[in-house]
Scaffold this motif. Structure first.
Motif, mmCIF file in Angstrom:
data_model
loop_
_atom_site.group_PDB
_atom_site.id
_atom_site.type_symbol
_atom_site.label_atom_id
_atom_site.label_comp_id
_atom_site.label_asym_id
_atom_site.label_seq_id
_atom_site.Cartn_x
_atom_site.Cartn_y
_atom_site.Cartn_z
ATOM 1 N N ASN A 1 -8.446 -28.029 2.067
ATOM 2 C CA ASN A 1 -9.120 -28.434 3.305
ATOM 3 C C ASN A 1 -9.920 -27.327 3.976
ATOM 4 N N GLY A 2 -9.923 -26.115 3.402
ATOM 5 C CA GLY A 2 -10.683 -25.023 3.995
ATOM 6 C C GLY A 2 -10.080 -24.457 5.258
ATOM 7 N N HIS A 3 -8.828 -24.792 5.566
ATOM 8 C CA HIS A 3 -8.176 -24.273 6.764
ATOM 9 C C HIS A 3 -7.494 -22.936 6.464
ATOM 10 N N CYS A 4 -7.266 -22.156 7.522
ATOM 11 C CA CYS A 4 -6.767 -20.793 7.376
ATOM 12 C C CYS A 4 -5.319 -20.654 7.828
ATOM 13 N N LEU A 5 -4.562 -19.847 7.084
ATOM 14 C CA LEU A 5 -3.213 -19.489 7.497
ATOM 15 C C LEU A 5 -3.292 -18.793 8.851
ATOM 16 N N THR A 6 -2.407 -19.211 9.791
ATOM 17 C CA THR A 6 -2.497 -18.765 11.179
ATOM 18 C C THR A 6 -1.118 -18.390 11.707
ATOM 19 N N GLU A 7 -1.058 -17.311 12.505
ATOM 20 C CA GLU A 7 0.165 -16.983 13.243
ATOM 21 C C GLU A 7 0.036 -17.510 14.665
ATOM 22 N N ASN B 1 -4.884 -23.818 10.375
ATOM 23 C CA ASN B 1 -5.823 -24.280 11.402
ATOM 24 C C ASN B 1 -7.260 -24.090 10.951
ATOM 25 N N PHE B 2 -8.187 -24.672 11.724
ATOM 26 C CA PHE B 2 -9.591 -24.406 11.498
ATOM 27 C C PHE B 2 -9.817 -22.900 11.480
ATOM 28 N N CYS B 3 -10.656 -22.451 10.566
ATOM 29 C CA CYS B 3 -10.883 -21.013 10.404
ATOM 30 C C CYS B 3 -11.777 -20.460 11.510
ATOM 31 N N GLU B 4 -11.356 -19.338 12.038
ATOM 32 C CA GLU B 4 -12.159 -18.574 12.975
ATOM 33 C C GLU B 4 -12.615 -17.295 12.284
ATOM 34 N N TYR B 5 -13.530 -16.567 12.932
ATOM 35 C CA TYR B 5 -14.091 -15.387 12.287
ATOM 36 C C TYR B 5 -13.291 -14.136 12.616
ATOM 37 N N GLU B 6 -12.436 -13.713 11.680
ATOM 38 C CA GLU B 6 -11.722 -12.442 11.749
ATOM 39 C C GLU B 6 -10.989 -12.256 13.083
#
Length: 553
Positions: free
Chosen positions: A508-514, A523-528
């Protein structure tokens, strides 16, 4: 900022970098040599460099590979030449002139380097290069210098964009300059330690494309400052910054944790050796900043350790990454070009101690190997080798001193191969909070303080699936935004690691998040951003930012 908005944040970086990267042939291996700053600061003169060249050519350091002699700040007058605007060397400090000095050190077998600053002034208050870039580059080259360290004091603003504009100009100048110049970029150091590390990561991205090495954090403690434990604390700060950045290192570019301040009076001998061993394990630049003629025989001996220098200068130039970490032990590993495996253990405790590191933690897949197979384990401090069977618990280090290290090179035939069969294995940790991704017998995955448990050591399979040593048959999976470990995940959810530090679910292109409560989500990916940038074991393929952009379209 949701995934569909990530392009706006990344576009400036991508368009300016334009896909360029430094030529690996210019500096294929980490530079080694001498610099005056941490030992002498501005109290420099011609004799320091002449004596360093003379001594290093006789005491074995040049023969060991330390072939660069670099001037740092304070070599010039306070003003440029009024007639031609060129920088002027201080004739009191350098009475025979810098062209004479470069010719002399070259005659001894060294390559000379020089320092300047990208702003209006250097950090010491001497003329900077801003507005004079072309003139200064040509002047330094005419004087015989082949290496440029460019600092970041007195840039007109403290914004990432200002640094990016200036260093982009330098990158283009150097790329088109007729003579090769090794470029050491100090821009990242001005963005480390912030409450929001996005700019630090952004600068690291383009610094790794613009030069051969980049200073990324605080100056190592200078000789005149500190006593007691201050030197150790300073070294550990730079080490702690360095372990967050392994994804940027690549052939032709090296993360730079600063000098080997080898003779600092605040170190014990074990701490001095640890400093060298860690930097060598990282394939970091090995630039000594010390009183070279008065180094002790023991200091010269460990700085000339052929086995550790071979690790530093290994053609893969991998930066060793954390296998596990707790209050006492840091365990690091990496692969070497001939298939060997490096194991470095750091005792941060206050007393000598023993540790055993399992084959699984080293990434060696023992299930496919005859248990009678013997691996060769070489102690790189003593040079002694031993045969250890795969059926043993792993590699043991005995009586590692307080603040000391043990370093082993592991080699041998396994499974019919000439090289060990290795899978990238180690911590997944948030490079802002420094918390470790942690599995649980229930299958719940969260972020916790690093404790070196099997629940925090992750195996990154060739197919992109990821499992902990605690639950080898269950892999992390995105379950409606929650991160769990399930058997199904070993078939459904593969993950890709990007240079910016995002670990992205391929489905799904989502990013591992703490999350703030310590839970792990997708979650939806944010930039760095602080909550999504993670450090992974070396050996996991790293995909560049351009391809990350494509996944978010």
């Amino acid at each position: 900022m949701k995934a569909q908005h990530i392009l706006a944040s990344a576009s400036g970086l991508l368009s300016a970098a334009n896909g360029a990267s430094p030529d690996p042939k210019r500096q294929p291996l980490p530079p080694m040599g001498f610099n005056n700053w941490a030992r002498y600061m501005c109290d420099i003169n011609e004799k320091i460099f002449v004596d360093a060249a003379d001594t290093m050519s006789k005491n074995g350091l040049l023969a060991a590979g330390y072939n660069r002699l670099n001037l740092d700040d304070c070599w010039s007058t306070k003003k440029r030449d009024a007639t031609n605007n060129k920088m002027v060397w201080d004739t009191t400090k350098f009475p025979q002139g810098l062209p004479w000095l470069t010719k002399y050190v070259k005659s001894k077998g060294f390559i000379p380097g020089i320092y300047s600053d990208s702003g209006t002034l250097s950090c010491g208050g001497y003329p900077g290069t801003l507005g004079y870039e072309e003139l200064d580059l040509q002047t330094f080259s005419d004087w015989g210098f082949e290496y440029l360290k460019l600092d970041g004091c007195y840039v007109p603003t403290d914004k990432e964009a200002a640094y990016h504009e200036i260093y982009t100009k330098w990158f283009k100048l150097l790329a088109n300059f007729p003579k090769p110049v090794v470029f050491s970029d100090s821009a990242p150091a001005y963005f480390s330690g912030a409450a929001n590390l996005t700019d630090w990561y952004t600068v690291m991205n383009w610094a790794a494309d613009y030069g051969q090495l980049a200073r990324h954090s605080d100056d190592i403690l200078v000789y005149r400052d500190g006593n007691g434990t201050d030197a150790w604390k300073s070294m550990m700060v730079n080490y702690g910054q360095h372990v967050r950045l392994a994804r940027y290192q690549q052939p032709g570019y090296f993360n730079d944790p600063d000098f080997l301040n080898t003779d600092h009076r605040g170190y014990t001998m074990d701490e001095k050796k640890t400093h060298f061993a860690l930097w060598a394990s990282f394939s970091a630049p090995l630039i000594i900043s010390a009183d070279i003629p008065n180094l002790s025989a023991e200091e010269i001996a460990f700085l000339s350790n052929k086995d550790l220098i071979a690790v530093d200068q290994d053609p893969l130039v991998q930066q060793a990454t954390l296998v596990s970490q707790d209050a006492t032990w840091d365990v690091l590993s990496k692969s070497l070009a001939n298939g060997d495996r490096l194991l470095t253990v750091l005792n941060k405790g206050e007393t000598p101690a023993d540790i055993t590191v399992s084959w699984a933690r080293l990434g060696i897949r023992t299930a496919r190997i005859d248990p009678n197979t013997e691996l060769n384990v070489k102690d790189l401090w003593t040079g002694a080798s031993s045969k250890v069977k795969i059926s043993a618990a792993g590699v043991s280090a005995k009586a590692v001193p307080r603040h000391g290290t043990a370093v082993f090179r592991i080699s041998g035939r396994m499974g019919g191969s000439d090289h060990p069969i290795v899978t990238p294995t180690g911590q997944i940790f948030n490079t802002f909070s420094l918390k470790c991704l942690t599995d649980d017998k229930s299958g719940t995955v969260s972020w916790k303080a690093c404790d070196a448990s099997d629940a925090q050591v992750w195996v990154h399979r060739d197919d992109g699936h990821i499992n902990s040593l605690l639950r080898p048959d269950e892999c992390i999976v995105d379950a409606n935004g929650h991160i769990l470990s399930r058997h199904s995940g070993c078939h459904t959810d593969a993950w890709t690691y990007y240079k910016g530090g995002n670990l992205v679910n391929n489905n799904n292109g989502h990013c591992l998040t703490e999350n703030a409560d310590g839970s792990a989500s997708s979650n939806f990916c944010e930039y760095e951003t602080n909550d999504q940038v993670v450090g992974l074991p070396i050996g996991v393929p790293v995909v560049d930012v351009t391809n990350f952009k494509k996944t978010q379209q």
